[in-house]
Scaffold this motif. Structure first.
Motif, PDB file in Angstrom:
ATOM      1  N   LEU A  51       0.810  -1.227   0.000  1.00  0.00           N
ATOM      2  CA  LEU A  51       0.000   0.000   0.000  1.00  0.00           C
ATOM      3  C   LEU A  51       0.843   1.276   0.000  1.00  0.00           C
ATOM      4  CD1 LEU A  51      -3.037  -0.554   2.423  1.00  0.00           C
ATOM      5  CD2 LEU A  51      -3.066  -0.376  -0.056  1.00  0.00           C
ATOM      6  N   ASN A  52       2.164   1.139   0.182  1.00  0.00           N
ATOM      7  CA  ASN A  52       3.006   2.334   0.177  1.00  0.00           C
ATOM      8  C   ASN A  52       3.566   2.612  -1.214  1.00  0.00           C
ATOM      9  OD1 ASN A  52       3.006   2.864   3.088  1.00  0.00           O
ATOM     10  ND2 ASN A  52       4.001   0.865   3.177  1.00  0.00           N
ATOM     11  N   ASP A  53       3.254   1.737  -2.161  1.00  0.00           N
ATOM     12  CA  ASP A  53       3.892   1.808  -3.468  1.00  0.00           C
ATOM     13  C   ASP A  53       2.856   2.052  -4.560  1.00  0.00           C
ATOM     14  OD1 ASP A  53       6.048   1.326  -5.417  1.00  0.00           O
ATOM     15  OD2 ASP A  53       4.906  -0.505  -5.845  1.00  0.00           O
ATOM     16  N   SER A  56       2.368  -0.535  -7.381  1.00  0.00           N
ATOM     17  CA  SER A  56       1.763  -1.746  -6.834  1.00  0.00           C
ATOM     18  C   SER A  56       0.247  -1.557  -6.656  1.00  0.00           C
ATOM     19  CB  SER A  56       2.461  -2.012  -5.498  1.00  0.00           C
ATOM     20  OG  SER A  56       1.906  -3.085  -4.838  1.00  0.00           O
ATOM     21  N   VAL A  57      -0.145  -0.417  -6.131  1.00  0.00           N
ATOM     22  CA  VAL A  57      -1.566  -0.126  -5.911  1.00  0.00           C
ATOM     23  C   VAL A  57      -2.298  -0.001  -7.255  1.00  0.00           C
ATOM     24  CG1 VAL A  57      -3.178   1.657  -5.076  1.00  0.00           C
ATOM     25  CG2 VAL A  57      -1.268   0.903  -3.625  1.00  0.00           C
ATOM     26  N   GLU A  58      -1.678   0.690  -8.200  1.00  0.00           N
ATOM     27  CA  GLU A  58      -2.320   0.849  -9.513  1.00  0.00           C
ATOM     28  C   GLU A  58      -2.490  -0.501 -10.211  1.00  0.00           C
ATOM     29  OE1 GLU A  58      -0.115   3.929 -11.535  1.00  0.00           O
ATOM     30  OE2 GLU A  58      -1.350   5.499 -10.603  1.00  0.00           O
ATOM     31  N   ALA A  59      -1.487  -1.359 -10.068  1.00  0.00           N
ATOM     32  CA  ALA A  59      -1.566  -2.684 -10.696  1.00  0.00           C
ATOM     33  C   ALA A  59      -2.733  -3.491 -10.141  1.00  0.00           C
ATOM     34  CB  ALA A  59      -0.253  -3.440 -10.503  1.00  0.00           C
ATOM     35  N   VAL A  60      -2.932  -3.432  -8.821  1.00  0.00           N
ATOM     36  CA  VAL A  60      -4.005  -4.244  -8.226  1.00  0.00           C
ATOM     37  C   VAL A  60      -5.385  -3.646  -8.524  1.00  0.00           C
ATOM     38  CG1 VAL A  60      -4.139  -3.271  -5.885  1.00  0.00           C
ATOM     39  CG2 VAL A  60      -4.561  -5.690  -6.225  1.00  0.00           C
ATOM     40  N   LEU A  61      -5.468  -2.326  -8.685  1.00  0.00           N
ATOM     41  CA  LEU A  61      -6.768  -1.680  -8.933  1.00  0.00           C
ATOM     42  C   LEU A  61      -7.165  -1.655 -10.414  1.00  0.00           C
ATOM     43  CD1 LEU A  61      -6.701   1.402  -6.501  1.00  0.00           C
ATOM     44  CD2 LEU A  61      -7.900  -0.778  -6.200  1.00  0.00           C
ATOM     45  N   LYS A  62      -6.190  -1.832 -11.289  1.00  0.00           N
ATOM     46  CA  LYS A  62      -6.443  -1.735 -12.731  1.00  0.00           C
ATOM     47  C   LYS A  62      -7.547  -2.694 -13.173  1.00  0.00           C
ATOM     48  CE  LYS A  62      -3.666  -0.784 -16.754  1.00  0.00           C
ATOM     49  NZ  LYS A  62      -3.143   0.562 -16.618  1.00  0.00           N
ATOM     50  N   GLY A  63      -8.532  -2.157 -13.880  1.00  0.00           N
ATOM     51  CA  GLY A  63      -9.578  -3.016 -14.423  1.00  0.00           C
ATOM     52  C   GLY A  63     -10.613  -3.462 -13.412  1.00  0.00           C
ATOM     53  N   VAL A  89      -4.119   5.422  -2.424  1.00  0.00           N
ATOM     54  CA  VAL A  89      -5.209   4.609  -2.990  1.00  0.00           C
ATOM     55  C   VAL A  89      -6.280   5.511  -3.594  1.00  0.00           C
ATOM     56  CG1 VAL A  89      -7.043   2.944  -2.477  1.00  0.00           C
ATOM     57  CG2 VAL A  89      -4.770   2.630  -1.466  1.00  0.00           C
ATOM     58  N   ALA A  90      -6.585   6.620  -2.921  1.00  0.00           N
ATOM     59  CA  ALA A  90      -7.594   7.554  -3.436  1.00  0.00           C
ATOM     60  C   ALA A  90      -7.167   8.107  -4.796  1.00  0.00           C
ATOM     61  CB  ALA A  90      -7.817   8.697  -2.439  1.00  0.00           C
ATOM     62  N   ASP A  91      -5.907   8.531  -4.907  1.00  0.00           N
ATOM     63  CA  ASP A  91      -5.404   9.068  -6.177  1.00  0.00           C
ATOM     64  C   ASP A  91      -5.480   8.018  -7.288  1.00  0.00           C
ATOM     65  OD1 ASP A  91      -4.859  11.577  -5.150  1.00  0.00           O
ATOM     66  OD2 ASP A  91      -2.781  11.086  -4.616  1.00  0.00           O
ATOM     67  N   ALA A  93      -7.500   5.413  -7.389  1.00  0.00           N
ATOM     68  CA  ALA A  93      -8.921   5.155  -7.680  1.00  0.00           C
ATOM     69  C   ALA A  93      -9.468   6.236  -8.597  1.00  0.00           C
ATOM     70  CB  ALA A  93      -9.720   5.107  -6.384  1.00  0.00           C
ATOM     71  N   LYS A  94      -9.037   7.473  -8.363  1.00  0.00           N
ATOM     72  CA  LYS A  94      -9.476   8.603  -9.180  1.00  0.00           C
ATOM     73  C   LYS A  94      -8.938   8.458 -10.608  1.00  0.00           C
ATOM     74  CE  LYS A  94     -10.952  12.900  -9.976  1.00  0.00           C
ATOM     75  NZ  LYS A  94     -12.384  13.169 -10.146  1.00  0.00           N
ATOM     76  N   SER A  95      -7.636   8.206 -10.733  1.00  0.00           N
ATOM     77  CA  SER A  95      -7.050   8.174 -12.073  1.00  0.00           C
ATOM     78  C   SER A  95      -7.523   6.963 -12.871  1.00  0.00           C
ATOM     79  CB  SER A  95      -5.516   8.250 -12.017  1.00  0.00           C
ATOM     80  OG  SER A  95      -5.005   7.050 -11.487  1.00  0.00           O
ATOM     81  N   LEU A  96      -7.870   5.871 -12.186  1.00  0.00           N
ATOM     82  CA  LEU A  96      -8.336   4.679 -12.899  1.00  0.00           C
ATOM     83  C   LEU A  96      -9.857   4.652 -13.074  1.00  0.00           C
ATOM     84  CD1 LEU A  96      -6.000   2.097 -11.117  1.00  0.00           C
ATOM     85  CD2 LEU A  96      -5.873   2.721 -13.538  1.00  0.00           C
ATOM     86  N   GLY A  97     -10.539   5.661 -12.508  1.00  0.00           N
ATOM     87  CA  GLY A  97     -11.989   5.763 -12.696  1.00  0.00           C
ATOM     88  C   GLY A  97     -12.805   4.680 -12.001  1.00  0.00           C
ATOM     89  N   LEU A  98     -12.389   4.269 -10.792  1.00  0.00           N
ATOM     90  CA  LEU A  98     -13.174   3.266 -10.058  1.00  0.00           C
ATOM     91  C   LEU A  98     -14.587   3.793  -9.790  1.00  0.00           C
ATOM     92  CD1 LEU A  98     -10.437   1.862  -9.754  1.00  0.00           C
ATOM     93  CD2 LEU A  98     -11.075   1.273  -7.416  1.00  0.00           C
ATOM     94  N   LYS A  99     -15.550   2.890  -9.839  1.00  0.00           N
ATOM     95  CA  LYS A  99     -16.958   3.287  -9.695  1.00  0.00           C
ATOM     96  C   LYS A  99     -17.395   3.401  -8.234  1.00  0.00           C
ATOM     97  CE  LYS A  99     -18.236   2.956 -14.166  1.00  0.00           C
ATOM     98  NZ  LYS A  99     -16.863   3.197 -14.676  1.00  0.00           N
ATOM     99  N   HIS A 100     -16.735   2.667  -7.336  1.00  0.00           N
ATOM    100  CA  HIS A 100     -17.176   2.686  -5.932  1.00  0.00           C
ATOM    101  C   HIS A 100     -16.059   2.163  -5.030  1.00  0.00           C
ATOM    102  CE1 HIS A 100     -20.725   1.684  -2.931  1.00  0.00           C
ATOM    103  NE2 HIS A 100     -19.901   2.611  -2.478  1.00  0.00           N
ATOM    104  N   VAL A 101     -15.636   3.003  -4.100  1.00  0.00           N
ATOM    105  CA  VAL A 101     -14.680   2.558  -3.084  1.00  0.00           C
ATOM    106  C   VAL A 101     -15.417   2.536  -1.750  1.00  0.00           C
ATOM    107  CG1 VAL A 101     -12.545   3.107  -1.834  1.00  0.00           C
ATOM    108  CG2 VAL A 101     -12.677   3.512  -4.312  1.00  0.00           C
ATOM    109  N   VAL A 102     -15.282   1.443  -1.015  1.00  0.00           N
ATOM    110  CA  VAL A 102     -15.768   1.428   0.364  1.00  0.00           C
ATOM    111  C   VAL A 102     -14.515   1.462   1.238  1.00  0.00           C
ATOM    112  CG1 VAL A 102     -17.041   0.196   2.151  1.00  0.00           C
ATOM    113  CG2 VAL A 102     -17.888   0.181  -0.211  1.00  0.00           C
ATOM    114  N   TYR A 103     -14.440   2.510   2.066  1.00  0.00           N
ATOM    115  CA  TYR A 103     -13.255   2.726   2.899  1.00  0.00           C
ATOM    116  C   TYR A 103     -13.620   2.492   4.354  1.00  0.00           C
ATOM    117  CZ  TYR A 103      -9.504   5.234   5.320  1.00  0.00           C
ATOM    118  OH  TYR A 103      -8.467   5.562   6.154  1.00  0.00           O
ATOM    119  N   SER A 104     -12.787   1.742   5.053  1.00  0.00           N
ATOM    120  CA  SER A 104     -13.007   1.523   6.473  1.00  0.00           C
ATOM    121  C   SER A 104     -12.465   2.749   7.214  1.00  0.00           C
ATOM    122  CB  SER A 104     -12.284   0.240   6.907  1.00  0.00           C
ATOM    123  OG  SER A 104     -12.542  -0.018   8.262  1.00  0.00           O
TER     124      SER A 104
END
Length: 291
Positions: A51-53, A56-63, A89-91, A93-104
């Motif tokens: 989560l610090n990289d 790495s975060v973009e790779a897991v969120l892609k698609g 993660v927020a950045d 999610a924004k750049s990849l256009g995620l439709k819904h993030v649920v954040y704890s």
């Protein structure tokens, strides 16, 4: 505490996979953990990452359609690191256009009390919540009540030195404290993902029920077959105890005494099988007896 974070993520992954509406890709740091095999067995795709990289975060969120995020203050006791991870993660999610993030998430107590109270493990999550919304990510924050699991661990009843009874020391006075089992969070989160129109842009307080410390003690007494007493400790005295994170817990309880919004009715609608504290305790009697 690390275990709790895994439990929250694991509980969410399990519930989403069981609802069969989405597949799950899980970001993990350590592939040797037993919980990782459990996720694989449930049908999750498991990706090693950090989560610090950013890459790495973009790779897991892609698609992906969306993401559930839980950051961990207790890893380094660092609010800054937690905020850094959340914003990264927020950045992404924004750049990849995620439709819904649920954040704890949790409240930014420092801001809400004008700097009078600081609860770092709340405040950082509050900052991250604000950041998600400020950059326009479709995000729902779930603010989870105190974990019932804490009563099997850090808040376990302690044997009294002056008699055959146990004590429970949490500085809540007579104000009820909301609680929930971490295992029941997943189904609620899965339902939130299934109703974006109702929940995007909102903060949802999850709670099974609210009990006074004496009521928690009474349930524990019944289960242990030993008297458990609420010590009625004040936050001021609690702060002088030589246990880890005393100031943190004292300030958290001061904030809980201000009755932040936790929605019991909504939680029961999102997860009709949510366990009460007495159900939780009767299912975990073995762990309680390890005193």
């Amino acid at each position: 505490h690390n275990k709790k974070k895994l439990l929250q993520g694991g509980s969410v992954a399990r519930a989403i996979l069981e609802s069969k509406k989405f597949g799950v890709r899980a970001l993990i740091r350590d592939e040797t953990r037993p919980s990782v095999q459990v996720l694989r067995d449930l049908g999750a795709e498991v990706v090693k990452g950090d989560l610090n990289d950013k890459a790495s975060v973009e790779a897991v969120l892609k698609g992906t359609y969306g993401a559930f995020l839980v950051t961990n203050f207790w890893d380094n006791f660092s609010k800054e690191k937690e905020v850094f991870q959340g914003k990264l993660v927020a950045d992404a999610a924004k750049s990849l256009g995620l439709k819904h993030v649920v954040y704890s998430g949790l409240e930014n107590v420092r801001r809400l009390t004008g700097g009078k109270l600081e609860v770092p493990h709340f405040d950082g999550k509050g900052e991250v919540e604000e950041y998600f919304w400020s950059i326009g990510v479709p995000m729902t924050s779930v603010r989870v009540a105190a974990y019932f699991e804490n009563f099997l661990g850090p808040w376990k009843p302690v044997k009294a030195s002056d008699g055959d009874y146990y004590t429970l020391a949490l500085p809540m006075g007579d104000v009820p404290m909301h609680g929930i089992s971490v295992a029941d969070v997943g189904v609620a989160v899965s339902c939130i993902f299934n109703s974006p129109e109702e929940f995007v842009g909102k903060a949802v307080g999850l709670s099974s029920e609210a009990l006074t410390i004496q009521q928690y003690a009474d349930v524990l007494s019944k289960s242990m077959g030993k008297e458990v007493r609420d010590t009625k400790i004040t936050p001021e005295v609690y702060e002088k105890l030589g246990v880890p994170a005393v100031k943190e817990v004292a300030n958290m309880c001061r904030f809980y005494q201000m009755k932040p919004d936790r929605d019991i009715k909504l939680t029961h609608r999102l997860n009709p099988k949510v366990k009460s504290f007495s159900q939780f305790v009767s299912e975990n009697q073995a762990a309680l007896k390890e005193n």
